[in-house]
Write a protein that holds these residues in place. Structure first.
Motif, PDB file in Angstrom:
ATOM      1  N   MET A 264      -1.481  39.558  -0.326  1.00 17.13           N
ATOM      2  CA  MET A 264      -1.421  39.936  -1.738  1.00 17.13           C
ATOM      3  C   MET A 264      -1.930  41.359  -1.955  1.00 17.13           C
ATOM      4  SD  MET A 264      -3.228  37.944  -4.939  1.00 17.13           S
ATOM      5  CE  MET A 264      -2.160  36.505  -4.874  1.00 17.13           C
ATOM      6  N   ASN A 265      -1.246  42.118  -2.824  1.00 10.77           N
ATOM      7  CA  ASN A 265      -1.721  43.463  -3.177  1.00 10.77           C
ATOM      8  C   ASN A 265      -2.769  43.368  -4.297  1.00 10.77           C
ATOM      9  OD1 ASN A 265       0.219  42.729  -5.115  1.00 10.77           O
ATOM     10  ND2 ASN A 265       0.765  44.842  -5.530  1.00 10.77           N
ATOM     11  N   ILE A 266      -3.508  44.458  -4.456  1.00 10.21           N
ATOM     12  CA  ILE A 266      -4.651  44.419  -5.381  1.00 10.21           C
ATOM     13  C   ILE A 266      -4.202  44.303  -6.838  1.00 10.21           C
ATOM     14  CG2 ILE A 266      -6.700  45.689  -6.149  1.00 10.21           C
ATOM     15  CD1 ILE A 266      -6.569  47.026  -3.302  1.00 10.21           C
ATOM     16  N   LEU A 267      -3.061  44.938  -7.172  1.00  7.77           N
ATOM     17  CA  LEU A 267      -2.586  44.847  -8.557  1.00  7.77           C
ATOM     18  C   LEU A 267      -2.375  43.391  -8.944  1.00  7.77           C
ATOM     19  CD1 LEU A 267      -1.518  47.718  -7.369  1.00  7.77           C
ATOM     20  CD2 LEU A 267      -0.133  47.733  -9.436  1.00  7.77           C
ATOM     21  N   THR A 268      -1.891  42.606  -7.977  1.00 10.67           N
ATOM     22  CA  THR A 268      -1.654  41.187  -8.232  1.00 10.67           C
ATOM     23  C   THR A 268      -2.969  40.436  -8.406  1.00 10.67           C
ATOM     24  OG1 THR A 268       0.433  41.269  -7.042  1.00 10.67           O
ATOM     25  CG2 THR A 268      -0.587  39.102  -7.281  1.00 10.67           C
TER      26      THR A 268
END
Lengths: 140, 181
Positions: A59-63
């Motif tokens: 998972m990316n941080i924005l998510t």
């Protein structure tokens, strides 16, 4: 989600938020990365993620920010206003794992409620932090 | 052992504008909000239901605040950036660390503060400042430096709408506790 907005006067320090359990499917990780316009390969291409030393796509941080925000407003209601999201990042959210978000009201002052949040997967805490949210005085 | 001349070189980045202003490709818009809400499964009606949003405290549709960065992400086909030393300085501090062997990166902190909610039509731009570069530290992952950058988001009138503090650790692979030092 809660369609009624929680009233500030009805919230007590120590209140627990309903848990949010997220099965971290490849579809979830990839759709969120693309919705946030983050095309780094480790968030959608398993072969490249493994070649770069990861167990899987993650998972990316924005998510992570997005789920923390949703976790708060699912509880607080549609007219709650997010003011600040302050997170510390830990173990990656790899595809195939499950993350459970938990939260507790840690403080309240001047209409603003602070919720302490932790999101854990099988490796440990993925995210820990505090969110500040403004609530109306009475439920609406 | 830390090299003081190198650390002074890193310190020199503190307070410098290292990126931007970078203008969002598109204004805040309903289709991107909808994609985001579908992916996150966020059913807050103020993001996607015009009638309910109209009756709400917001008066009309708003974007999820945590979607902030998505508006200015460079995307799959980044448009060419204007040539300027400032725009490249962010990469310079990271390149400097790469060249010194601190080639691995992990994000450690992200703090977003929202001054107001964004509505469709708001056109954002963002500037990035190097907030701090830590002295060399031994961490569980390895020997490294924490680099903290501050992004400030503005609307088309130049009013600040949000800010974000973003901290990464640049470290030397194989120097952590797991690698046995």
């Amino acid at each position: 989600m809660n369609r009624e907005t929680r009233g500030y006067d009805n919230v007590e320090v120590g209140d627990c938020l309903p848990e949010l359990t997220l099965p971290l499917t490849p579809t979830l990780i990839i759709s969120c990365a693309i919705a946030s316009r983050d095309y780094q390969d480790v968030h959608h291409d398993r072969d490249l993620a493994v070649a770069r030393g990861s167990k899987d796509i993650f998972m990316n941080i924005l998510t992570t920010n997005g789920f923390v925000g949703r976790f708060i407003t699912d509880w607080a209601g549609p007219e709650a206003l997010l003011r600040k999201v302050d997170i510390k990042l830990g173990a990656p959210n790899y595809a195939g794992d499950t993350m459970t978000l938990r939260g507790t009201v840690a403080d309240k002052a001047d209409g603003v409620v602070t919720v302490e949040v932790i999101g854990q997967n099988e490796l440990g805490p993925h995210v820990t932090g505090k969110v500040e949210v403004t609530l109306p005085a009475a439920a609406k | 052992m830390a090299d003081t001349a190198f650390e002074a070189e890193l310190k020199a980045f503190e307070g410098r504008t290292v990126g931007g202003p970078q203008v969002a490709r598109d204004p805040v818009n309903q289709p991107m909000i909808r994609h985001w809400c579908d992916a996150i499964d966020d059913q807050n009606p103020v993001y996607t239901e015009p009638e309910l949003a109209q009756q709400s405290i917001h008066g009309s549709i708003v974007a999820p605040p945590t979607m902030l960065q998505a508006w200015t992400m460079r995307g799959l086909r980044p448009p060419p950036q204007p040539e300027s030393s400032e725009a490249n300085a962010s990469e310079d501090v990271l390149a400097l660390l790469d060249d010194a062997g601190f080639t691995s990166v992990v994000a450690t902190n992200c703090v977003q503060e929202y001054r107001r909610y964004l509505h469709p039509g708001d056109h954002l731009s963002v500037t990035t400042t190097c907030d701090s570069v830590s002295p060399e530290k031994q961490t569980a992952l390895g020997i490294g430096h924490f680099v903290t950058q501050r992004q400030t988001y503005f609307d088309a009138d130049g009013e600040e709408v949000a800010s974000m503090l973003f901290r990464i650790l640049k470290f030397k692979p194989g120097t952590g506790a797991a690698a046995g030092g």
